[in-house]
Design an enzyme around this catalytic site. Structure first.
Site, short mmCIF file in Angstrom:
data_model
loop_
_atom_site.label_atom_id
_atom_site.label_comp_id
_atom_site.label_asym_id
_atom_site.label_seq_id
_atom_site.Cartn_x
_atom_site.Cartn_y
_atom_site.Cartn_z
N ASP A 1 0.84 -1.19 0.00
CA ASP A 1 0.00 0.00 0.00
C ASP A 1 0.88 1.25 0.00
O ASP A 1 1.77 1.39 0.85
CB ASP A 1 -0.90 0.03 1.24
N GLY B 1 -3.23 -5.28 1.22
CA GLY B 1 -3.97 -6.27 0.45
C GLY B 1 -5.02 -6.89 1.35
O GLY B 1 -4.72 -7.25 2.51
N GLU C 1 -10.16 -9.85 -4.56
CA GLU C 1 -9.03 -9.17 -5.20
C GLU C 1 -8.14 -10.15 -5.97
O GLU C 1 -7.06 -9.79 -6.41
CB GLU C 1 -8.20 -8.40 -4.18
N ASN D 1 -19.81 -4.33 3.27
CA ASN D 1 -20.20 -3.08 3.91
C ASN D 1 -21.46 -2.56 3.24
O ASN D 1 -22.01 -3.20 2.33
CB ASN D 1 -19.05 -2.07 3.90
N LEU E 1 -21.72 -1.43 9.10
CA LEU E 1 -22.36 -0.11 8.97
C LEU E 1 -21.51 1.01 9.56
O LEU E 1 -22.04 2.05 9.96
CB LEU E 1 -23.73 -0.13 9.65
N GLU F 1 -19.85 3.49 11.81
CA GLU F 1 -20.04 3.95 13.18
C GLU F 1 -21.35 3.46 13.80
O GLU F 1 -21.57 3.60 15.00
CB GLU F 1 -20.00 5.47 13.22
N GLN F 2 -22.23 2.83 12.99
CA GLN F 2 -23.46 2.28 13.54
C GLN F 2 -23.30 0.83 14.01
O GLN F 2 -24.21 0.27 14.62
CB GLN F 2 -24.57 2.33 12.49
N ALA G 1 -8.08 -0.53 6.94
CA ALA G 1 -8.08 -1.97 7.27
C ALA G 1 -9.19 -2.36 8.23
O ALA G 1 -9.20 -3.49 8.72
CB ALA G 1 -6.73 -2.36 7.86
N ALA G 2 -10.14 -1.46 8.48
CA ALA G 2 -11.17 -1.76 9.48
C ALA G 2 -11.98 -2.99 9.10
O ALA G 2 -12.23 -3.88 9.93
CB ALA G 2 -12.09 -0.56 9.67
N ASP H 1 -11.11 -5.43 7.11
CA ASP H 1 -10.26 -6.63 7.14
C ASP H 1 -10.02 -7.09 8.57
O ASP H 1 -10.03 -8.30 8.86
CB ASP H 1 -8.93 -6.34 6.44
N ARG I 1 -6.04 3.82 14.10
CA ARG I 1 -4.61 3.85 13.80
C ARG I 1 -4.39 4.00 12.29
O ARG I 1 -5.23 3.59 11.50
CB ARG I 1 -3.94 2.56 14.28
#
Length: 324
Positions: A31, A57, A158, A202, A239, A241-242, A267-268, A270, A303
């Site tokens: 990345d 990735g 991917e 998502n 979702l 923040e929900q 990366a949230a 993942d 982070r």
């Protein structure tokens, strides 16, 4: 949203006495991360605040997440013979991911992703498949024994869709649980790729998969049921923040989020998928596994970067204990 989604209540801490075996089949990228005050408009040139090269990735990120959460993880994928290939493998090994099934591809660049992160923590991503595009169904056939010895198989989109399909077939034949993170969404995704134990898009991906707008609780439930009808046994729509919406045999409900100060959401998703896979494999209910995924995603969002942002099991357990 016009109404509140029904929320799940109660949870328990799963046991880590017997680490599950997780196999991740997917992408390995380097990345290239730029941070800036806002996204550039078409034709506009802006100054970046910083630049970093960070291993990423979706496949590799989920492998790191699962390893950090306590699993024994094997990665199936490809890197190129360029300068990034060795660094990408070294990064995975550093996080205790077994890379014996990562194939080095001659005369091919490794996968790349250009990521722009703006001050809110939101991002835009452009990827170059590189060696990821050379991971073929015959590679999966040769590595069938790796899948046969797993407890859970984690997949994304991917790598070539034929490779994803072949992995699902082998996992089904051998009775292994399959989790699909359906990103990025291709045009006309065939239903046979949705015949999995759990799918975790998502909101935008759920909209693309179902052709439905997702703005209200009723629309979220309708989208989840549409994905279930197309073959997914369990559906989780993340979702942000929900939190996350879970549809299983008990019906649909919202799994609340863990509040966090958002820095970078790269990366949230993942981190969520990897942690969910581990706790589900350890015997937690899917509801509690989703809750742990929410905690992992919250830590990653707080982070900068992909793999460096993924929290350890102790990080997740601490957040669970302090905010549950």
């Amino acid at each position: 949203m016009s109404q509140r989604l029904p929320e799940a209540k109660g949870s328990r801490m799963p046991s880590s006495a017997n680490p599950p075996r997780v196999v991740v089949v997917g992408s390995i990228n380097m990345d290239l991360v730029l941070t800036c005050a806002q996204f550039p408009k078409p034709g506009e040139t802006i100054a970046a605040g910083s630049f970093n090269e960070v291993p990423g990735g979706k496949g590799a990120n989920q492998a790191v997440s699962a390893a950090q959460a306590g699993a024994q993880v094997k990665m199936i994928g490809r890197v190129g013979d360029d300068g990034f290939g060795d660094r990408l493998i070294q990064g995975l090994v550093k996080h205790r991911v077994d890379c014996e099934s990562v194939i080095r591809t001659n005369q091919c660049e490794s996968g790349l992703a250009l990521i722009i992160v703006e001050k809110s923590g939101q991002n835009t991503i452009v990827t170059v498949a590189g060696a990821n595009g050379q991971l073929l169904p015959e590679d999966i056939d040769r590595l069938r024994a790796v899948i046969e010895t797993s407890d859970v198989v984690l997949l994304q989109l991917e790598v070539p869709l034929a490779t994803v399909h072949r992995t699902i077939e082998i996992a089904r034949e051998t009775g292994k649980r399959v989790i699909l993170d359906p990103a990025p969404i291709p045009d006309g995704l065939a239903d046979e790729l949705l015949q999995v134990d759990l799918i975790c898009p998502n909101e935008r991906e759920a909209e693309q998969l179902t052709g439905r707008s997702i703005e209200t609780p009723e629309q979220i439930e309708a989208a989840a049921r549409a994905l279930h009808q197309r073959g997914a046994k369990h559906v989780v729509i993340t979702l942000g923040e929900q939190g996350a919406y879970l549809l299983d045999e008990r019906g649909g409900r919202l799994i609340p989020p863990f509040p966090t100060d958002v820095v970078d959401t790269t990366a949230a998703g993942d981190a969520f998928a990897g942690a969910l896979a581990v706790w589900w494999a350890e015997g937690a209910t899917v509801e509690d596994a989703v809750r742990f995924g929410n905690a992992a995603g919250a830590i990653a969002s707080s982070r900068l970067g992909a793999q460096p942002s993924i929290g350890s099991r102790s990080d997740i357990e601490h957040l669970w204990n302090t905010q549950s």
